[in-house]
Design a protein around this motif. Sequence first.
Motif, PDB file in Angstrom:
ATOM      1  N   HIS A 121      71.284  75.001 -56.598  1.00  0.00           N
ATOM      2  CA  HIS A 121      69.857  75.314 -56.638  1.00  0.00           C
ATOM      3  C   HIS A 121      69.645  76.810 -56.802  1.00  0.00           C
ATOM      4  O   HIS A 121      68.743  77.240 -57.518  1.00  0.00           O
ATOM      5  CB  HIS A 121      69.163  74.814 -55.359  1.00  0.00           C
ATOM      6  CG  HIS A 121      68.915  73.353 -55.380  1.00  0.00           C
ATOM      7  ND1 HIS A 121      68.376  72.659 -54.330  1.00  0.00           N
ATOM      8  CD2 HIS A 121      69.149  72.428 -56.348  1.00  0.00           C
ATOM      9  CE1 HIS A 121      68.285  71.384 -54.646  1.00  0.00           C
ATOM     10  NE2 HIS A 121      68.755  71.223 -55.851  1.00  0.00           N
ATOM     11  N   GLU A 122      70.498  77.574 -56.136  1.00  0.00           N
ATOM     12  CA  GLU A 122      70.385  79.017 -56.293  1.00  0.00           C
ATOM     13  C   GLU A 122      70.694  79.410 -57.747  1.00  0.00           C
ATOM     14  O   GLU A 122      69.963  80.182 -58.351  1.00  0.00           O
ATOM     15  CB  GLU A 122      71.348  79.695 -55.323  1.00  0.00           C
ATOM     16  CG  GLU A 122      70.859  81.049 -54.848  1.00  0.00           C
ATOM     17  CD  GLU A 122      71.603  81.467 -53.591  1.00  0.00           C
ATOM     18  OE1 GLU A 122      72.418  82.388 -53.688  1.00  0.00           O
ATOM     19  OE2 GLU A 122      71.370  80.844 -52.530  1.00  0.00           O
ATOM     20  N   HIS A 123      71.744  78.808 -58.294  1.00  0.00           N
ATOM     21  CA  HIS A 123      72.151  79.169 -59.662  1.00  0.00           C
ATOM     22  C   HIS A 123      71.100  78.793 -60.696  1.00  0.00           C
ATOM     23  O   HIS A 123      70.878  79.530 -61.647  1.00  0.00           O
ATOM     24  CB  HIS A 123      73.443  78.452 -60.057  1.00  0.00           C
ATOM     25  CG  HIS A 123      74.632  78.925 -59.317  1.00  0.00           C
ATOM     26  ND1 HIS A 123      74.587  79.955 -58.407  1.00  0.00           N
ATOM     27  CD2 HIS A 123      75.923  78.518 -59.352  1.00  0.00           C
ATOM     28  CE1 HIS A 123      75.784  80.143 -57.912  1.00  0.00           C
ATOM     29  NE2 HIS A 123      76.619  79.283 -58.453  1.00  0.00           N
ATOM     30  N   ILE A 124      70.534  77.600 -60.556  1.00  0.00           N
ATOM     31  CA  ILE A 124      69.599  77.171 -61.603  1.00  0.00           C
ATOM     32  C   ILE A 124      68.205  77.680 -61.270  1.00  0.00           C
ATOM     33  O   ILE A 124      67.219  77.292 -61.897  1.00  0.00           O
ATOM     34  CB  ILE A 124      69.621  75.648 -61.847  1.00  0.00           C
ATOM     35  CG1 ILE A 124      69.218  74.858 -60.605  1.00  0.00           C
ATOM     36  CG2 ILE A 124      70.989  75.196 -62.318  1.00  0.00           C
ATOM     37  CD1 ILE A 124      69.107  73.352 -60.862  1.00  0.00           C
ATOM     38  N   GLY A 139      60.022  75.072 -59.798  1.00  0.00           N
ATOM     39  CA  GLY A 139      60.427  76.277 -60.519  1.00  0.00           C
ATOM     40  C   GLY A 139      61.887  76.316 -60.876  1.00  0.00           C
ATOM     41  O   GLY A 139      62.566  77.309 -60.651  1.00  0.00           O
ATOM     42  N   VAL A 140      62.411  75.217 -61.433  1.00  0.00           N
ATOM     43  CA  VAL A 140      63.791  75.248 -61.901  1.00  0.00           C
ATOM     44  C   VAL A 140      63.819  75.951 -63.249  1.00  0.00           C
ATOM     45  O   VAL A 140      63.108  75.560 -64.169  1.00  0.00           O
ATOM     46  CB  VAL A 140      64.360  73.825 -62.056  1.00  0.00           C
ATOM     47  CG1 VAL A 140      65.781  73.893 -62.608  1.00  0.00           C
ATOM     48  CG2 VAL A 140      64.337  73.108 -60.727  1.00  0.00           C
ATOM     49  N   THR A 141      64.651  76.970 -63.346  1.00  0.00           N
ATOM     50  CA  THR A 141      64.677  77.720 -64.604  1.00  0.00           C
ATOM     51  C   THR A 141      65.921  77.391 -65.415  1.00  0.00           C
ATOM     52  O   THR A 141      66.043  77.809 -66.547  1.00  0.00           O
ATOM     53  CB  THR A 141      64.674  79.233 -64.320  1.00  0.00           C
ATOM     54  OG1 THR A 141      65.807  79.528 -63.496  1.00  0.00           O
ATOM     55  CG2 THR A 141      63.421  79.651 -63.601  1.00  0.00           C
ATOM     56  N   GLY A 142      66.858  76.662 -64.843  1.00  0.00           N
ATOM     57  CA  GLY A 142      68.093  76.350 -65.562  1.00  0.00           C
ATOM     58  C   GLY A 142      68.452  74.894 -65.433  1.00  0.00           C
ATOM     59  O   GLY A 142      67.788  74.135 -64.748  1.00  0.00           O
ATOM     60  N   GLN A 143      69.517  74.508 -66.115  1.00  0.00           N
ATOM     61  CA  GLN A 143      69.979  73.121 -66.096  1.00  0.00           C
ATOM     62  C   GLN A 143      71.347  73.081 -65.421  1.00  0.00           C
ATOM     63  O   GLN A 143      72.153  74.005 -65.555  1.00  0.00           O
ATOM     64  CB  GLN A 143      70.051  72.642 -67.550  1.00  0.00           C
ATOM     65  CG  GLN A 143      70.817  71.373 -67.821  1.00  0.00           C
ATOM     66  CD  GLN A 143      70.069  70.113 -67.415  1.00  0.00           C
ATOM     67  OE1 GLN A 143      70.037  69.762 -66.234  1.00  0.00           O
ATOM     68  NE2 GLN A 143      69.474  69.436 -68.360  1.00  0.00           N
TER      69      GLN A 143
END
Lengths: 428, 428
Positions: A321-324, B325-329
Amino acid sequence: MKQVSIALLGCGTVGKGVIDVLLMNGPIIEEQLNTKITVKRVLVRDINKYEQMNLPSAILFTNNFQDIIDDEEISLVVEVMGSADFAKECIEECFKRGKSVVSANKDLIADYGIPLLKLSKEKQVDFQFEASVAGGIPIVRAMYASLNGNKIDEIIGIMNGTTNYILTQMTCRGITYEEALREAQVKGYAEADPTNDVSGYDAARKIAILGTLGFHSEVTFRDVQVEGIEKITAEDIRNALEMGYVIKLLAIARQDKEGISLNVHPGFIRKTHPLANVADAYNGICVRGNCVGDVMFYGAGAGSLPTASAVVSDIMNVVLHEHIGVTGQRDFVSHEAKLKPQASICSPYYLRLLVQNTTGVLAGIATVLATYHISIRSLIQKDETADIAEVVLLIDQSSHCVVQKALKELSELTCVHTIANAIRVIEV
Amino acid sequence: MKQVSIALLGCGTVGKGVIDVLLMNGPIIEEQLNTKITVKRVLVRDINKYEQMNLPSAILFTNNFQDIIDDEEISLVVEVMGSADFAKECIEECFKRGKSVVSANKDLIADYGIPLLKLSKEKQVDFQFEASVAGGIPIVRAMYASLNGNKIDEIIGIMNGTTNYILTQMTCRGITYEEALREAQVKGYAEADPTNDVSGYDAARKIAILGTLGFHSEVTFRDVQVEGIEKITAEDIRNALEMGYVIKLLAIARQDKEGISLNVHPGFIRKTHPLANVADAYNGICVRGNCVGDVMFYGAGAGSLPTASAVVSDIMNVVLHEHIGVTGQRDFVSHEAKLKPQASICSPYYLRLLVQNTTGVLAGIATVLATYHISIRSLIQKDETADIAEVVLLIDQSSHCVVQKALKELSELTCVHTIANAIRVIEV
């Protein structure tokens, strides 16, 4: 590769398992996260005890929670202590200091899960608790992330390994409750004081957690009606088998128009039902949703490595979760729970009565049941030569309240010696 | 309340189910997401057909994908078409235009899952595919988000409802394969051309997906050795039962030091194994991890609402990802897969031979097997009065390659009329 330092609160069976899994499966975990997870500090009561164990020498043991909370390098705390109140204080402190938490503590989650989830959301940190129900079985995440498009009608499960071990041994080998309990204690499945397991309290905490997740309503341990397996005899088990059933300690959460009901009690369940084949210390949980129908989950509900499997998946998800770049926390809806009065919960019942072996006994019993509009599905009077005979009845769907009244009246008949047992029959 | 407009590509059984679930469970979904999800556009071949169905009148049907891709209001596209190539083109186009995708399409995921996941990550959009394996059973998310701390040793499952229905009917009622297939077709469990199901191709796609997720290695449909149930006879089923087994079409992914093996074939499985009790059109999947041990999932592997349950959970997760607010996969690791040679895969086998009813037959068979160092666990010669007798053997762990050679030599014996079947025995 990135580095994440974590702390454990507690180093018992589960805590030790978490350290083992992180070591054993380090490469698999690292390549998925592109991150090395290191256990930096561990909170224990007696430091000396752990320093003599064969654990990685880099781990710093402490008996002072402050050492952990003040360590800015630690962004994630894993709470595997058990017991609710001290754990709650620690976790609240972690959230306030911006640390995410993974907990395997069912007592804590059953009592304080929703308030803690709210606090974690407010503090923009993660709070995960997959291991709090049924060890390694991935049921918690399934409830909130995979079955969440369903209206959940029913959750019914075998969620306590100790009692399932005892009942399985009684069923397969015809031994008594006392013999099976003693065996379970020898094998380490049951504690010296087995009350928490055999009286159903452990299962009650788990069904409270699943009920909260499934019904989006805050229910706690105190909302669960609990009945243990202490009164189950070898005769009950034998009678069940003869009628095509097995007896299991079932944790049941149901929701209908009248509200939510939460129960833990022994139940008759058909031999052909998937839950009937959940043997020994295994757990099995059936969830009925209005779209998906019945889904069942089966696996090891306890034990060091299976429980650690769930804890480590939570740790990995927090790191991920931190990474994405997750900036917020999932919103766990919690309505005020509308509880259904226990008295109105209906089910068929198995009744075992010990009666004077005289004429007119069956007529007397049948008359009382008829007074309460209880119909008899089947009645077996065992061919006993002794003065006291056994009468086994299966009665149709009846409310708890009516059955209790009828049992009281039956017990007052002069021909009835003892109401030996009354066990609900689960029709699923 | 927020609003999200979605589009469906396809409106068959699953697409219709998604529309139904979103309507039926709208309030539950809305309160979890604080968002109203509306199906705005649906891509179909024949618009007239759908306009006459009783679907919400606000839905805009189109036979032109461009209408969907150009609609800026649509941020999420649900692909429920089936077939791989056109679906792949559409999904790539969605990713490029910043639209997230949910797919229920096993053909697509089995062939192009990893490249599509990479593209979605590159384009910073979501790509979810829970429904691509085993319908409503939440196995896909469990593999990557709950069992991800484990080294996965084995995945073994009943993943095709059609063949499981056929085998269940043959087992319970002693009917022939042809009779059971005809029944399955009448009941709508099997298609007019049943090849995709009965030959094992459908299950092969699902095990390729689970293998990719479990072993973090890209394997596709083409890496699966496939054998269907067409050759299973009522006699094989009866022999299995007599020996304490049932026959199931099993999809198996294993990983050991020699590499990964992927197989779909009929297998003998002990009656007491949890998978043996997965009946009719239900699916069951066992996953063995090095920490969690054996975990099993059971439920409806197909059908409109169960599959839609999985699709809707994906839709909800995509919407939620936007909110939190997920910015990545998530990074799906994929190594080059090291495949284990099929010839070296070992298992015990059940063999059924039809032989001339003359003296010396058993000696001849035993001699050939001894030549190949194959030991015989059990041998039953049925007391046949006819010229042709049945010999049933269980042989010990032997490699596929050796068994094939031995069978060829057996078939050349003058006393052997036919090698009726050779079925692997799965020891789990």
